[in-house]
Write an enzyme that holds these catalytic residues in place. Structure first.
Site, short mmCIF file in Angstrom:
data_model
loop_
_atom_site.label_atom_id
_atom_site.label_comp_id
_atom_site.label_asym_id
_atom_site.label_seq_id
_atom_site.Cartn_x
_atom_site.Cartn_y
_atom_site.Cartn_z
N HIS A 545 0.83 -1.21 0.00
CA HIS A 545 0.00 0.00 0.00
C HIS A 545 0.86 1.25 0.00
O HIS A 545 0.68 2.16 -0.83
CB HIS A 545 -0.90 -0.03 1.24
CG HIS A 545 -1.82 1.14 1.37
ND1 HIS A 545 -3.16 1.08 1.09
CD2 HIS A 545 -1.59 2.43 1.75
CE1 HIS A 545 -3.72 2.26 1.30
NE2 HIS A 545 -2.78 3.11 1.71
N GLU A 546 1.82 1.33 0.92
CA GLU A 546 2.66 2.53 1.02
C GLU A 546 3.52 2.71 -0.23
O GLU A 546 3.76 3.83 -0.68
CB GLU A 546 3.52 2.47 2.27
CG GLU A 546 2.74 2.42 3.58
CD GLU A 546 1.73 3.55 3.71
OE1 GLU A 546 1.97 4.66 3.18
OE2 GLU A 546 0.68 3.32 4.32
N HIS A 549 1.61 4.50 -2.88
CA HIS A 549 1.71 5.96 -2.76
C HIS A 549 3.05 6.44 -3.33
O HIS A 549 3.11 7.45 -4.05
CB HIS A 549 1.63 6.37 -1.29
CG HIS A 549 0.25 6.36 -0.72
ND1 HIS A 549 -0.83 6.97 -1.33
CD2 HIS A 549 -0.24 5.83 0.43
CE1 HIS A 549 -1.91 6.83 -0.58
NE2 HIS A 549 -1.59 6.13 0.49
N HIS A 552 3.14 6.49 -7.04
CA HIS A 552 2.34 7.62 -7.53
C HIS A 552 3.20 8.89 -7.53
O HIS A 552 3.18 9.67 -8.49
CB HIS A 552 1.12 7.80 -6.64
CG HIS A 552 0.02 8.60 -7.25
ND1 HIS A 552 -1.14 8.91 -6.57
CD2 HIS A 552 -0.11 9.19 -8.47
CE1 HIS A 552 -1.93 9.62 -7.35
NE2 HIS A 552 -1.33 9.82 -8.50
#
Length: 790
Positions: A545-546, A549, A552
């Site tokens: 998940h991290e 980010h 992105h």
């Protein structure tokens, strides 16, 4: 200047079930395949003890280069100095904007404002990071001073009438604005919205009232968070026989006995006088077999703080008043104006669509728990909120424990797997890098370079992922220390601009760009000699998940700071990171890295299937909780706060009770299971109302979007005839997601990005067109998409 938050918390998803279609038990790729030397380095810097990894030898040696390779961050004193220098540079840029008269000067106003925002955030964001993670109190104190001073200056800029008028003048000049690129137009709109949300367009007296209200809201927010640390009210004591704790973990029982008084009843029974805190309540509700004890503990625990409730109601009333000052019907309307949802009615459309799908699922889950209870508690036909955790736990225990997945998930192997995923999807790799003296704030921080397939740098990721006492308890988080931005066309000012390290600037097609720098925060176990840091499957999802980010931030390079990477609407920013959680559950992806740390044997996929089935059993109940909290958040920020219209204290509880009666949440067997318990104030603990006011739905919304993209783009890709096997590691699918979503950052309407990435022939054109419009019908369509992870 509307500085946007640089931190994105990954509050671990409550909805942690898995989809069956992604779990085909077929022969995996060889997880022990020969790996390159750089892959070994990448794995080892996370799996080996700190003293044996790259850079540990020099942590206290040599001439420091400055935190994050910024020479101005060499010491606390220079950090303070850099804050003042950034303000001086910003002031010079303010004058450039105010004095812009010629067509050429006015054409550069948007660029100038973006540069101004970057000059401040490059210091403020680092100061915020230092406050959270640096072990040295002198650094923390300096960061507090810098952040506080710059935050005050930023607030002054947000109410700078001259800047606002010049921005509006430029945007309203057709000769200038028609030359804006789509991204530049989005940047201009974001600045204008930020200004107007600060009430800058109001008459002087009205604006003064707006500023006072804003200050009061900040104070109430701090007060509500502070109330969470107040001790539980002593009048909520529960007397519990000591033998009711026999099923609890020994350390929990010890905690209860040490923090509570005890006495004996007339019959000699030893009794604990307990004021339940979060820790004790969690284990009692899960492990105590006595129904009356669980009920009493639940009621005492959920009674909540009256101080917190009073403060919360004051805060919500202040938010409503603030929204009225700037012409909105409610705070919800104000907060959602620039989000994908656009309005509260659209959010309601989404939530009800999802609830309609989910009701049969959670009713089925409740019926299963009823059946388990009926075998043990003859004649008891109802279940209540204090029954939930106990019977869910019993259902799991009755099936027996499954072998742990931990030995297959060393942190180093997981990071290596992430690098392989990114290479398959985007042609991007993670490489271990040796930091320079003074570049990192603790020897356990790891540095990664992000490299494209031509060997060109895309940015840096610093991983502060091991637990330690000197780190603030922020959970898992992604900090943007520096955004990507084009810098060769920067506006020259009299004040000296901060220098760029040669390692954080790159030239592309004759233009120079500032590369992004991000920091990932987690609390994983520290590796020891012979024992790497092992992760649970949930922790694997966390690091995926991290890293979503982070990627992105790495790929969302559109030339402008204010819409780079994760600087996009809050109900879109979690999409790339939640999508990565799907990859963490895919057998094809697990086969890239999941192998036993001693034997090298690949993770058995039948074991993955069994764990997935266990996680999915109660996912519908977790979804109900998320839907309820999202709806409550909307109700608390609606035009009418008190359902009775009296305005008397306690209205937030009355509103909570009314929502419990909504058939969307209490239909069927869930009436008592999900119902409100009298004399409790659950909302006193709803701290997400501070950071996610009127937008708590966002995480759930992005889970649905990510699920649709996973199904339609990654599992539905036709380029290599992989649909039958469900292999998501398609370069064409990855490039599609990178091109239509990641590279834009916040520089395009998210609805257009969503429609574009889904327009691959797997969905009807009418549906795609409706999604692109982002209207109420689009929210209805999204609410009808497949339920997330159940």
């Amino acid at each position: 200047m509307g500085a946007r938050t640089s931190r994105h918390f990954a509050a671990r998803p409550v909805l942690s079930g898995m989809r069956q279609r992604g779990l085909q038990t077929q022969s995996p790729l060889d997880a022990c395949q020969a790996i390159k030397e750089e892959d070994v380095s990448l794995r080892d810097i996370f799996d080996l003890p700190t003293q044996t990894t790259l850079g540990s030898r020099w942590f206290h040696q040599g001439q420091p280069t400055g935190l994050l390779m910024e020479s101005r961050f060499v010491s606390p004193k220079l950090l303070c100095k850099s804050g003042k220098a950034a303000v001086a540079e910003a002031e010079a840029l303010v004058q450039k904007v105010l004095n812009a008269e010629t067509a050429e000067e006015r054409r550069m106003v948007i660029k100038c404002l973006d540069q101004l925002s970057d000059s401040l955030c490059r210091v403020m964001d680092v100061a915020e990071l230092v406050r959270q993670v640096h072990p040295d109190s002198s650094w923390q104190n300096a960061a507090d001073e810098v952040y506080s001073g710059m935050f005050s200056y930023m607030n002054k800029l947000n109410t700078h009438v001259g800047l606002y008028r010049k921005l509006v003048e430029v945007m309203d000049d057709h000769e200038i604005s028609r030359a804006f690129s789509p991204v530049e137009r989005e940047v201009a709109m974001s600045f204008r919205r930020d200004f107007e949300r600060s009430g800058i367009h109001l008459p002087k007296d009205a604006h003064a009232q707006f500023v006072d209200l804003s200050s009061n809201i900040q104070e109430s927010s701090r007060g509500f968070l502070k109330s969470q640390s107040l001790p539980p009210p002593s009048n909520r004591t529960v007397s519990v026989p000591v033998d009711h704790f026999r099923a609890l973990p020994s350390q929990v029982t010890m905690h209860i006995l040490q923090s509570s008084s005890t006495h004996k009843r007339a019959d000699g029974t030893a009794v604990v006088d307990l004021v339940p805190d979060d820790y004790a309540a969690h284990y009692i509700l899960r492990d105590c077999a006595d129904d009356s004890t669980r009920e009493a503990v639940y009621r005492a625990w959920q009674y909540g703080s009256t101080t917190a409730v009073d403060t919360l109601e004051t805060l919500l009333e202040q938010r409503r008043a603030l929204s009225h000052r700037v012409g909105f019907e409610s705070f919800g309307h104000m907060a959602l104006e620039d989000k994908m949802a656009k309005s509260p009615s659209h959010v309601d459309e989404f939530l009800r669509g999802l609830a309609t799908q989910a009701q049969p699922r959670w009713n089925s889950a409740i019926n299963t728990l009823y059946q388990i209870k009926a075998k043990t508690r003859q004649g008891q036909q109802q279940m209540f909120p204090w029954d939930r955790d106990f019977w869910m736990s019993k259902q799991q225990m009755d099936k027996g424990a499954l072998p742990s997945l931990h030995p297959y998930f060393s942190l180093g192997r997981v990071v290596l797997g992430l690098s392989r995923v990114f290479k398959n999807l985007y042609g991007v790799e993670l490489r271990a890098a040796s930091p320079q003296p003074g570049e990192i704030w603790h020897p356990e921080v790891r540095k990664l370079e992000v490299i494209d397939e031509d060997g060109r740098p895309l940015g840096l990721i610093y991983c502060d992922v091991f637990a330690r006492s000197s780190k603030a308890h922020v959970g898992a988080a992604h900090f943007t220390a520096r955004c990507a931005r084009r810098i060769d066309d920067d506006i020259e000012v009299s004040a000296a601009s901060a220098p760029h390290s040669s390692q954080t600037v790159v030239e592309r097609d004759g233009q120079r760009f500032q590369l992004p720098v991000v920091v990932l925060i987690c609390d994983f176990p520290v590796p020891a000699e012979g024992s790497p840091s092992f992760l649970s499957w949930s922790n694997v999802e966390t690091i995926f998940h991290e890293m979503g980010h982070a990627m992105h931030s790495m790929l969302g390079q559109n030339g402008f700071h204010n819409v780079a990477g994760t600087r996009c609407p809050v109900d879109f920013v979690e999409l790339p990171s939640i999508l990565m959680e799907h990859f963490a559950r895919s057998p094809h992806v697990l086969s890239l890295f999941a192998s036993h740390y001693k034997t090298g044997a690949p993770l058995p996929l039948e074991l993955v299937t069994k764990h997935a089935e266990r996680r999915r059993e109660h996912a519908a109940l977790d979804l109900h909780a998320q839907l309820f909290m999202s709806a409550l958040d909307q109700r608390y920020h609606s035009p009418v706060l008190d359902p009775l219209g009296t305005g008397a204290k306690g209205w937030s509880t009355r509103s909570l009770v009314e929502l419990h009666k909504d058939p969307m949440f209490s239909d069927g067997p869930g009436a008592s299971f999900f119902g409100h318990v009298s004399d409790t104030q659950w909302q006193s603990r709803f701290t997400h109302l501070i950071g996610y006011g009127a937008s708590y739905y966002s995480y759930l919304f992005d889970r649905v979007l990510a699920g649709q993209i996973w199904d339609q783009v990654f599992l539905g890709d036709q380029s290599q005839q992989l649909q039958a096997t469900g292999n998501p590691l398609s370069r064409r699918a990855g490039e599609r997601f990178k091109t239509e979503v990641l590279r834009w950052g916040g520089g395009r309407d998210p609805w257009q990005s969503l429609a574009a990435v889904l327009d691959n022939g797997n969905m009807r054109h009418g549906e795609i067109d409706a999604v692109a419009q982002g209207s109420k019908s689009a929210m209805r369509i999204v609410g009808g998409w497949k339920l997330p992870d159940i």
